[in-house]
Design a protein around this motif. Structure first.
Motif, PDB file in Angstrom:
ATOM      1  N   LEU A 183      52.440  48.635  61.676  1.00 25.04           N
ATOM      2  CA  LEU A 183      53.908  48.660  60.971  1.00 25.04           C
ATOM      3  C   LEU A 183      55.060  48.288  61.812  1.00 25.04           C
ATOM      4  N   PHE A 184      54.694  48.009  63.281  1.00 22.74           N
ATOM      5  CA  PHE A 184      55.846  47.887  64.279  1.00 22.74           C
ATOM      6  C   PHE A 184      55.584  46.452  64.774  1.00 22.74           C
ATOM      7  N   ALA A 185      54.660  45.549  64.383  1.00 22.35           N
ATOM      8  CA  ALA A 185      54.442  44.460  64.915  1.00 22.35           C
ATOM      9  C   ALA A 185      55.695  43.466  65.249  1.00 22.35           C
ATOM     10  N   ASP A 186      56.432  43.472  64.218  1.00 22.93           N
ATOM     11  CA  ASP A 186      57.680  42.596  64.339  1.00 22.93           C
ATOM     12  C   ASP A 186      58.634  43.129  65.365  1.00 22.93           C
ATOM     13  N   ASP A 187      59.081  44.775  65.510  1.00 21.21           N
ATOM     14  CA  ASP A 187      59.652  45.080  66.509  1.00 21.21           C
ATOM     15  C   ASP A 187      59.250  44.877  67.648  1.00 21.21           C
ATOM     16  N   LEU A 188      57.959  44.972  67.914  1.00 22.24           N
ATOM     17  CA  LEU A 188      57.158  44.792  69.282  1.00 22.24           C
ATOM     18  C   LEU A 188      57.364  43.508  69.705  1.00 22.24           C
ATOM     19  N   ALA A 189      56.995  42.485  68.889  1.00 23.37           N
ATOM     20  CA  ALA A 189      57.168  41.085  69.096  1.00 23.37           C
ATOM     21  C   ALA A 189      58.886  40.796  69.694  1.00 23.37           C
ATOM     22  N   LYS A 190      59.788  41.169  68.890  1.00 26.99           N
ATOM     23  CA  LYS A 190      61.280  41.157  69.429  1.00 26.99           C
ATOM     24  C   LYS A 190      61.320  41.679  70.636  1.00 26.99           C
ATOM     25  N   ALA A 191      60.735  42.829  71.034  1.00 30.49           N
ATOM     26  CA  ALA A 191      60.917  43.309  72.394  1.00 30.49           C
ATOM     27  C   ALA A 191      60.248  42.481  73.501  1.00 30.49           C
ATOM     28  N   ARG A 192      59.144  41.681  73.337  1.00 25.74           N
ATOM     29  CA  ARG A 192      58.596  40.864  74.127  1.00 25.74           C
ATOM     30  C   ARG A 192      59.475  39.592  74.201  1.00 25.74           C
ATOM     31  N   GLU A 193      60.366  39.400  73.162  1.00 24.28           N
ATOM     32  CA  GLU A 193      61.246  38.198  73.355  1.00 24.28           C
ATOM     33  C   GLU A 193      62.246  38.472  74.424  1.00 24.28           C
ATOM     34  N   ARG A 194      62.765  39.834  74.188  1.00 25.85           N
ATOM     35  CA  ARG A 194      63.997  40.101  75.084  1.00 25.85           C
ATOM     36  C   ARG A 194      63.372  40.675  76.604  1.00 25.85           C
ATOM     37  N   GLY A 195      62.022  40.242  76.938  1.00 23.47           N
ATOM     38  CA  GLY A 195      61.622  40.447  78.170  1.00 23.47           C
ATOM     39  C   GLY A 195      61.121  41.894  78.698  1.00 23.47           C
TER      40      GLY A 195
ATOM     41  N   LEU B 245      58.825  58.211  60.474  1.00 23.76           N
ATOM     42  CA  LEU B 245      58.275  57.405  61.580  1.00 23.76           C
ATOM     43  C   LEU B 245      58.696  56.276  61.779  1.00 23.76           C
ATOM     44  N   LEU B 246      59.134  55.333  61.006  1.00 25.49           N
ATOM     45  CA  LEU B 246      59.627  54.120  61.136  1.00 25.49           C
ATOM     46  C   LEU B 246      60.907  54.135  61.518  1.00 25.49           C
ATOM     47  N   VAL B 247      62.024  54.999  61.276  1.00 21.99           N
ATOM     48  CA  VAL B 247      63.180  55.038  61.965  1.00 21.99           C
ATOM     49  C   VAL B 247      63.057  55.381  63.403  1.00 21.99           C
ATOM     50  N   HIS B 248      62.330  56.378  63.827  1.00 19.64           N
ATOM     51  CA  HIS B 248      62.160  56.725  65.237  1.00 19.64           C
ATOM     52  C   HIS B 248      61.398  55.787  65.862  1.00 19.64           C
ATOM     53  N   GLY B 249      60.330  55.434  65.236  1.00 19.07           N
ATOM     54  CA  GLY B 249      59.484  54.191  66.139  1.00 19.07           C
ATOM     55  C   GLY B 249      60.351  53.012  66.416  1.00 19.07           C
ATOM     56  N   ARG B 250      61.221  52.475  65.358  1.00 18.78           N
ATOM     57  CA  ARG B 250      61.943  51.317  65.662  1.00 18.78           C
ATOM     58  C   ARG B 250      63.095  51.517  66.482  1.00 18.78           C
ATOM     59  N   ARG B 251      63.717  52.798  66.634  1.00 20.83           N
ATOM     60  CA  ARG B 251      64.733  53.060  67.439  1.00 20.83           C
ATOM     61  C   ARG B 251      64.286  53.042  69.009  1.00 20.83           C
TER      62      ARG B 251
END
Length: 243
Positions: free
Chosen positions: A144-156, A118-124
């Protein structure tokens, strides 16, 4: 965390059980020790300790300190060892990614199982998003994906959220302007759906006991999930109109 748990974690970084025990002994004592002292403190046979020390020196996890005719050993801080290990892994990943061709994903429906998958495919999926991410989630999964979603927002990357849990005010703070989808009392339901760029979807059920993950690029599935978010947006917009 107990010493046995730390030793188990060190093994996930490539340490053998004996190397992990020797390294932890050195790090815990925070002093230069002889092989004899390490063997005694770690309750290990001396003939097994010296080869382990040699391997730890070669991997940069400890250093030798000559003292007359003998040698003492000191641990290198794990923050240094761990960061170097992660950097080496990242370089290997990038090299292999260039050498191994990407499989075709056209019109796919695939299934995987387990939290690690789940983590591998969700982050991907999140990392591949360039324009938009539509997310419907319960708090137990989106965490589980809070940091990944925040980084996505940072890149627009534009994000829309459905909240499946009816979180109490002010909410969990992880969703951005979430649209509530349940009128029931708050509960962590273990559901998650994510759509990236209107092209690929990930759907999860059964977390945390036994998460089942569905990945798909099929247009009907993606259209249905998008329609759910669009419908909820429309209903909320209508409810806010003056009467």
């Amino acid at each position: 965390m107990s010493n046995e748990q730390i030793i188990e974690q060190l093994q996930s970084f490539g340490f053998s059980p004996i190397e992990a025990r020797v390294y932890l002994t050195l790090a815990t004592e925070n002093a230069a020790l002889t092989g004899y002292q390490i063997a005694k403190m770690a309750n290990l046979p001396r003939p097994n300790v010296y080869p382990a020390l040699r391997r730890l020196v070669l991997r940069g996890a400890c250093v030798e300190q000559p003292e007359g005719s003998s040698v003492r050993y000191m641990a290198v801080p794990f923050s240094v060892v761990g960061q170097s290990h992660v950097k080496n892994l990242q370089m290997q990943v990038e090299q292999l990614a260039q050498m191994i061709p990407e499989p075709s994903e056209e019109n796919m429906v695939t299934r995987v199982e387990g939290t690690e998958a789940l983590l591998v495919h969700g982050r991907r999926l999140i990392e591949r998003a360039t324009l938009s991410l539509d997310v419907g989630s319960s708090v137990g999964l989106i965490t589980l994906f809070a940091d990944d979603l925040a980084k996505a927002r940072e890149r627009g990357v534009n994000q829309r959220y459905l909240c499946f849990d009816n979180c109490p005010v002010p909410g969990c703070g992880l969703c951005v302007a979430p649209l509530p989808i349940t009128l029931e009392n708050f509960r962590q339901t273990g559901w998650l759906s994510m759509i990236r760029d209107k092209q690929e979807a990930l759907i999860v059920t059964g977390y945390p006991t036994r998460p089942q993950v569905l990945l798909t690029t099929m247009e009907p599935v993606i259209f249905s999930l998008n329609m759910l978010i669009n419908l909820r947006e429309s209903l909320i917009s209508v409810s806010k109109l003056p009467r």
